[in-house]
Design a protein around this motif. Structure first.
Motif, PDB file in Angstrom:
ATOM      1  N   UNK A  58      -8.866   9.185   2.066  1.00  0.00           N
ATOM      2  CA  UNK A  58      -8.825   8.329   0.867  1.00  0.00           C
ATOM      3  C   UNK A  58      -7.826   7.178   1.075  1.00  0.00           C
ATOM      4  N   UNK A  59      -6.672   7.497   1.652  1.00  0.00           N
ATOM      5  CA  UNK A  59      -5.655   6.461   1.900  1.00  0.00           C
ATOM      6  C   UNK A  59      -6.190   5.402   2.856  1.00  0.00           C
ATOM      7  N   UNK A  60      -6.920   5.836   3.891  1.00  0.00           N
ATOM      8  CA  UNK A  60      -7.473   4.885   4.859  1.00  0.00           C
ATOM      9  C   UNK A  60      -8.456   3.928   4.184  1.00  0.00           C
TER      10      UNK A  60
ATOM     11  N   UNK B  37      -1.121   4.123  -2.055  1.00  0.00           N
ATOM     12  CA  UNK B  37      -1.403   2.903  -1.285  1.00  0.00           C
ATOM     13  C   UNK B  37      -1.263   1.672  -2.201  1.00  0.00           C
ATOM     14  N   UNK B  38      -1.706   1.815  -3.448  1.00  0.00           N
ATOM     15  CA  UNK B  38      -1.553   0.694  -4.391  1.00  0.00           C
ATOM     16  C   UNK B  38      -0.073   0.372  -4.608  1.00  0.00           C
ATOM     17  N   UNK B  39       0.723   1.408  -4.685  1.00  0.00           N
ATOM     18  CA  UNK B  39       2.176   1.213  -4.871  1.00  0.00           C
ATOM     19  C   UNK B  39       2.778   0.533  -3.638  1.00  0.00           C
ATOM     20  N   UNK B  40       2.281   0.919  -2.452  1.00  0.00           N
ATOM     21  CA  UNK B  40       2.762   0.303  -1.212  1.00  0.00           C
ATOM     22  C   UNK B  40       2.424  -1.186  -1.199  1.00  0.00           C
ATOM     23  N   UNK B  41       1.220  -1.489  -1.667  1.00  0.00           N
ATOM     24  CA  UNK B  41       0.782  -2.884  -1.733  1.00  0.00           C
ATOM     25  C   UNK B  41       1.704  -3.683  -2.673  1.00  0.00           C
ATOM     26  N   UNK B  42       1.952  -3.102  -3.840  1.00  0.00           N
ATOM     27  CA  UNK B  42       2.837  -3.760  -4.824  1.00  0.00           C
ATOM     28  C   UNK B  42       4.226  -4.009  -4.256  1.00  0.00           C
ATOM     29  N   UNK B  43       4.697  -3.030  -3.453  1.00  0.00           N
ATOM     30  CA  UNK B  43       6.043  -3.146  -2.871  1.00  0.00           C
ATOM     31  C   UNK B  43       6.050  -4.071  -1.650  1.00  0.00           C
ATOM     32  N   UNK B  44       4.871  -4.575  -1.281  1.00  0.00           N
ATOM     33  CA  UNK B  44       4.783  -5.511  -0.152  1.00  0.00           C
ATOM     34  C   UNK B  44       4.932  -4.857   1.208  1.00  0.00           C
ATOM     35  N   UNK B  45       4.632  -3.552   1.289  1.00  0.00           N
ATOM     36  CA  UNK B  45       4.787  -2.864   2.571  1.00  0.00           C
ATOM     37  C   UNK B  45       3.590  -3.153   3.488  1.00  0.00           C
ATOM     38  N   UNK B  46       3.855  -3.328   4.776  1.00  0.00           N
ATOM     39  CA  UNK B  46       2.791  -3.615   5.729  1.00  0.00           C
ATOM     40  C   UNK B  46       2.056  -2.360   6.171  1.00  0.00           C
ATOM     41  N   UNK B  47       2.758  -1.235   6.154  1.00  0.00           N
ATOM     42  CA  UNK B  47       2.146   0.018   6.608  1.00  0.00           C
ATOM     43  C   UNK B  47       2.855   1.206   5.966  1.00  0.00           C
TER      44      UNK B  47
END
Ligand SMILES: [Zn+2]
Ligand SMILES: [Zn+2]
Length: 311
Positions: free
Chosen positions: A56-58, A32-42
């Motif tokens: 944990x992801x939620x 999820x942290x990587x998704x945040x860094x990549x600017x992903x919305x979901x």
């Protein structure tokens, strides 16, 4: 609209990822942290026959404002020689009967892994079930086995002889572990219909994963599509198809995306997409396709939600 809605319901998304609970390299939190860094919305957490990473992801997703879609990926066999992966989105993963079914599949999977490892040993590769088991938090699947063989120094010479150089996990899987390959083992498993019915029984939307690998075959330089096979999966109740998936090259990926978009329209299926991110080897692309031309827009998730709500 809250700030959360504004932040999350835009940009690109990724509806196919794996964590350490199947064959991914990252914990749900890291993913999820990587998704945040990549600017992903979901992103969707879609581990093989396992939903242990979702809670944990939620939690982390809520904190970082990345929307998390609970999912699962189930391997099915329409016939002993064919394999289709079925993704289940928005499944009620806390359902006890559902968890029992997943557990059953995991046990069968483990038996199969033992046989595949024995086959690889017989073929002269160094790999040990116990060693691999102690390294893996979830289910042992093909990318684990490939990774383990490739990274064992004792296999270096044999691999070089076989492939000309040390292969990546995808190359090893295609030569040794797919249906028809020398170390492949059939296993008792669900049919596509059984998996689709199971997903529907817990309120999920069933989607055919990466048909570009299972419905499309490379013959020489040509991609050949087995539309009849595709229609068989449609007949047993699939709701959607992972059109935005990748092949080895941009050119082949484009051909697959075109082909399956047309089929999705014809069969009235929802279109989804994801990188099949694993975090190591080359079983998938980078999270959110940040390393590839293909992108999955948030509108794809809107369509999926609409289908879920209409069910
Ligand atoms: Zn898959
Ligand atoms: Zn996958």
């Amino acid at each position: 609209m809250t700030t959360f809605d504004k932040l999350s319901k835009s940009g690109n998304i990724d509806l196919h990822t794996h964590t350490i609970y199947s064959d991914g390299a990252l914990t749900p939190k890291e993913l999820v942290e990587k998704a945040k860094e990549a600017g992903l919305g979901a992103i969707s957490i879609s581990d093989h026959e396992n939903t242990n990473g979702i809670d944990e992801a939620l939690r982390v997703g809520k904190k970082l404002k990345v929307e998390i879609i609970p999912a699962v990926e189930i391997t099915t066999y329409p016939t002993p020689e064919k394999e289709h992966h079925i993704l289940g989105y928005f499944v009620d993963y806390k359902d006890k009967k559902f968890q029992k079914e997943l557990e059953k599949i995991r046990e069968i999977r483990e038996e199969k892994s033992k046989k595949v490892i024995k086959n690889l040993n017989d073929l002269g590769f160094q790999i040990n079930f116990g060693d691999l088991k102690s390294m893996v938090s979830g289910t042992i699947v093909a990318p684990h086995i490939a990774w383990s063989v490739i990274n064992d120094m004792e296999n270096k010479e044999k691999l070089k002889e076989d492939f000309g150089e040390i292969p990546n996990t995808g190359e090893f899987i295609r030569k040794y572990l797919i249906p028809g390959a020398p170390a492949y083992e059939k296993r008792k498993a669900m049919t596509p219909k059984e998996a689709i019915d199971l997903i529907h029984s817990v309120g999920g939307v069933a989607v055919l994963a990466h048909p570009c690998w299972t419905i499309a075959k490379k013959e020489g330089n040509e991609l050949v599509f087995d539309d009849k096979e595709f229609e068989e999966v449609v007949k047993v109740g699939i709701d959607g198809v992972e059109v935005l998936a990748h092949r080895e090259t941009q050119e082949d990926t484009k051909k697959c995306v075109d082909h399956f978009s047309t089929l999705a329209k014809k069969c009235k299926l929802v279109v989804t997409g994801g990188s099949d991110f694993h975090g190591f080897g080359s079983a998938g692309k980078d999270l959110g396709y940040t390393d590839f031309y293909l992108k999955v827009p948030y509108s794809i998730l809107d369509d999926l939600k609409k289908l879920k709500n209409d069910q």
